[in-house]
Design a protein around this motif. Sequence first.
Motif, mmCIF file in Angstrom:
data_model
loop_
_atom_site.group_PDB
_atom_site.id
_atom_site.type_symbol
_atom_site.label_atom_id
_atom_site.label_comp_id
_atom_site.label_asym_id
_atom_site.label_seq_id
_atom_site.Cartn_x
_atom_site.Cartn_y
_atom_site.Cartn_z
ATOM 1 N N PHE A 143 0.829 -1.205 0.000
ATOM 2 C CA PHE A 143 0.000 0.000 0.000
ATOM 3 C C PHE A 143 0.860 1.251 0.000
ATOM 4 O O PHE A 143 0.482 2.280 -0.579
ATOM 5 C CB PHE A 143 -0.930 -0.016 1.214
ATOM 6 C CG PHE A 143 -2.019 1.020 1.190
ATOM 7 C CD1 PHE A 143 -3.233 0.763 0.576
ATOM 8 C CD2 PHE A 143 -1.841 2.258 1.797
ATOM 9 C CE1 PHE A 143 -4.243 1.702 0.566
ATOM 10 C CE2 PHE A 143 -2.836 3.210 1.790
ATOM 11 C CZ PHE A 143 -4.046 2.927 1.164
ATOM 12 N N TRP A 144 2.027 1.169 0.656
ATOM 13 C CA TRP A 144 2.920 2.338 0.706
ATOM 14 C C TRP A 144 3.260 2.841 -0.696
ATOM 15 O O TRP A 144 3.254 4.052 -0.947
ATOM 16 C CB TRP A 144 4.230 1.997 1.401
ATOM 17 C CG TRP A 144 4.127 1.639 2.839
ATOM 18 C CD1 TRP A 144 3.005 1.632 3.624
ATOM 19 C CD2 TRP A 144 5.195 1.213 3.685
ATOM 20 N NE1 TRP A 144 3.305 1.226 4.890
ATOM 21 C CE2 TRP A 144 4.639 0.961 4.959
ATOM 22 C CE3 TRP A 144 6.554 1.011 3.481
ATOM 23 C CZ2 TRP A 144 5.417 0.524 6.032
ATOM 24 C CZ3 TRP A 144 7.324 0.574 4.542
ATOM 25 C CH2 TRP A 144 6.768 0.342 5.806
ATOM 26 N N ALA A 145 3.591 1.907 -1.580
ATOM 27 C CA ALA A 145 3.993 2.307 -2.932
ATOM 28 C C ALA A 145 2.891 3.068 -3.637
ATOM 29 O O ALA A 145 3.149 4.036 -4.369
ATOM 30 C CB ALA A 145 4.394 1.073 -3.741
ATOM 31 N N GLN A 146 1.653 2.641 -3.406
ATOM 32 C CA GLN A 146 0.529 3.344 -4.006
ATOM 33 C C GLN A 146 0.331 4.718 -3.352
ATOM 34 O O GLN A 146 0.031 5.707 -4.017
ATOM 35 C CB GLN A 146 -0.755 2.519 -3.837
ATOM 36 C CG GLN A 146 -0.680 1.112 -4.399
ATOM 37 C CD GLN A 146 -0.494 1.091 -5.891
ATOM 38 O OE1 GLN A 146 -1.214 1.788 -6.613
ATOM 39 N NE2 GLN A 146 0.455 0.314 -6.369
ATOM 40 N N ALA A 147 0.524 4.749 -2.030
ATOM 41 C CA ALA A 147 0.284 5.983 -1.281
ATOM 42 C C ALA A 147 1.292 7.072 -1.622
ATOM 43 O O ALA A 147 0.969 8.268 -1.587
ATOM 44 C CB ALA A 147 0.317 5.690 0.215
ATOM 45 N N ILE A 148 2.510 6.664 -1.958
ATOM 46 C CA ILE A 148 3.535 7.654 -2.304
ATOM 47 C C ILE A 148 3.111 8.463 -3.532
ATOM 48 O O ILE A 148 3.385 9.666 -3.640
ATOM 49 C CB ILE A 148 4.885 6.957 -2.559
ATOM 50 C CG1 ILE A 148 5.457 6.446 -1.232
ATOM 51 C CG2 ILE A 148 5.886 7.898 -3.226
ATOM 52 C CD1 ILE A 148 6.693 5.590 -1.387
ATOM 53 N N LEU A 149 2.402 7.818 -4.439
ATOM 54 C CA LEU A 149 2.039 8.448 -5.700
ATOM 55 C C LEU A 149 0.615 8.996 -5.725
ATOM 56 O O LEU A 149 0.236 9.673 -6.673
ATOM 57 C CB LEU A 149 2.200 7.430 -6.848
ATOM 58 C CG LEU A 149 3.606 6.836 -7.008
ATOM 59 C CD1 LEU A 149 3.589 5.740 -8.070
ATOM 60 C CD2 LEU A 149 4.607 7.911 -7.368
ATOM 61 N N ASP A 150 -0.165 8.683 -4.696
ATOM 62 C CA ASP A 150 -1.578 9.072 -4.673
ATOM 63 C C ASP A 150 -1.848 9.838 -3.380
ATOM 64 O O ASP A 150 -1.763 9.277 -2.281
ATOM 65 C CB ASP A 150 -2.452 7.812 -4.762
ATOM 66 C CG ASP A 150 -3.938 8.114 -4.875
ATOM 67 O OD1 ASP A 150 -4.462 8.874 -4.035
ATOM 68 O OD2 ASP A 150 -4.583 7.566 -5.796
ATOM 69 N N ALA A 151 -2.195 11.112 -3.507
ATOM 70 C CA ALA A 151 -2.361 11.969 -2.326
ATOM 71 C C ALA A 151 -3.473 11.469 -1.405
ATOM 72 O O ALA A 151 -3.349 11.517 -0.177
ATOM 73 C CB ALA A 151 -2.651 13.410 -2.762
ATOM 74 N N GLU A 152 -4.560 10.965 -1.995
ATOM 75 C CA GLU A 152 -5.677 10.482 -1.180
ATOM 76 C C GLU A 152 -5.271 9.243 -0.382
ATOM 77 O O GLU A 152 -5.559 9.140 0.814
ATOM 78 C CB GLU A 152 -6.869 10.154 -2.070
ATOM 79 C CG GLU A 152 -8.103 9.693 -1.285
ATOM 80 C CD GLU A 152 -9.285 9.398 -2.188
ATOM 81 O OE1 GLU A 152 -10.309 8.901 -1.667
ATOM 82 O OE2 GLU A 152 -9.189 9.645 -3.407
ATOM 83 N N LEU A 153 -4.572 8.317 -1.029
ATOM 84 C CA LEU A 153 -4.118 7.123 -0.327
ATOM 85 C C LEU A 153 -3.057 7.465 0.718
ATOM 86 O O LEU A 153 -3.010 6.863 1.791
ATOM 87 C CB LEU A 153 -3.560 6.105 -1.318
ATOM 88 C CG LEU A 153 -4.551 5.515 -2.323
ATOM 89 C CD1 LEU A 153 -3.856 4.504 -3.223
ATOM 90 C CD2 LEU A 153 -5.730 4.871 -1.612
ATOM 91 N N ARG A 154 -2.223 8.444 0.399
ATOM 92 C CA ARG A 154 -1.200 8.868 1.364
ATOM 93 C C ARG A 154 -1.855 9.443 2.617
ATOM 94 O O ARG A 154 -1.400 9.190 3.740
ATOM 95 C CB ARG A 154 -0.262 9.888 0.723
ATOM 96 C CG ARG A 154 0.892 10.280 1.647
ATOM 97 C CD ARG A 154 1.994 10.991 0.879
ATOM 98 N NE ARG A 154 1.557 12.250 0.281
ATOM 99 C CZ ARG A 154 1.390 12.450 -1.022
ATOM 100 N NH1 ARG A 154 1.597 11.474 -1.879
ATOM 101 N NH2 ARG A 154 1.001 13.628 -1.487
#
Length: 208
Positions: free
Chosen positions: A109-120
């Motif tokens: 999930f971290w990898a996705q969150a780094i690139l997606d502000a909402e997930l971060r």
Amino acid sequence: MPKVVDHEQRRRELAQAAMRVIHRVGIEKTTIREIARESGYSSGVLAHYFANKNEILVTAHRAVFTEARRRIQERSERIRTADDLREALLQSLPIDDQRTMEAFVDVAFWAQAILDAELREIRTASYRASIDNWEKRIGEAREHGVVNARSTDREIAVEAMALIDGVSVEALLHPDEMTRPTQEALVDRFLARLEASPSGSEDPPIPP
């Protein structure tokens, strides 16, 4: 008579199915169809609970933290002994198949969150909630003489999360080195420092 559906239980089942799929094929290859197949429910049922794939990923991510807190709570409502605190930390580390799967889901999930502000933002909220929870647990441990370190409960909570996150990554990347005995040894060293009577100069503070 229509069957009564326990929606929260079903949501938990779907979250667990999503976690298993993510662990098996990775986030990029995870699809609603694959999660439906894994869970035994139809894609239509999933659509009733989740608007899109991101929502499923977020649910699986939050389930990781919920499961860890549930296990800790089941084993000890309050931290009264060093063994209680040790067990609480181990419940958050990838020392068996279930917890390794949870670590995989979180790290992926971290990898996705780094690139997606909402997930971060969602991951940051989970992190802060975990810090709050560990701060409470450390405070309970201090009340019972388990923690004697000069560092504040908040600072120790931040260290605990850094330990959990760091060990999780290393265990996923290097499982032959970051074995369960190694993880337990790291926890024991961390606890020994917390239990030691304060002496000498204070540890440098961790910025908020």
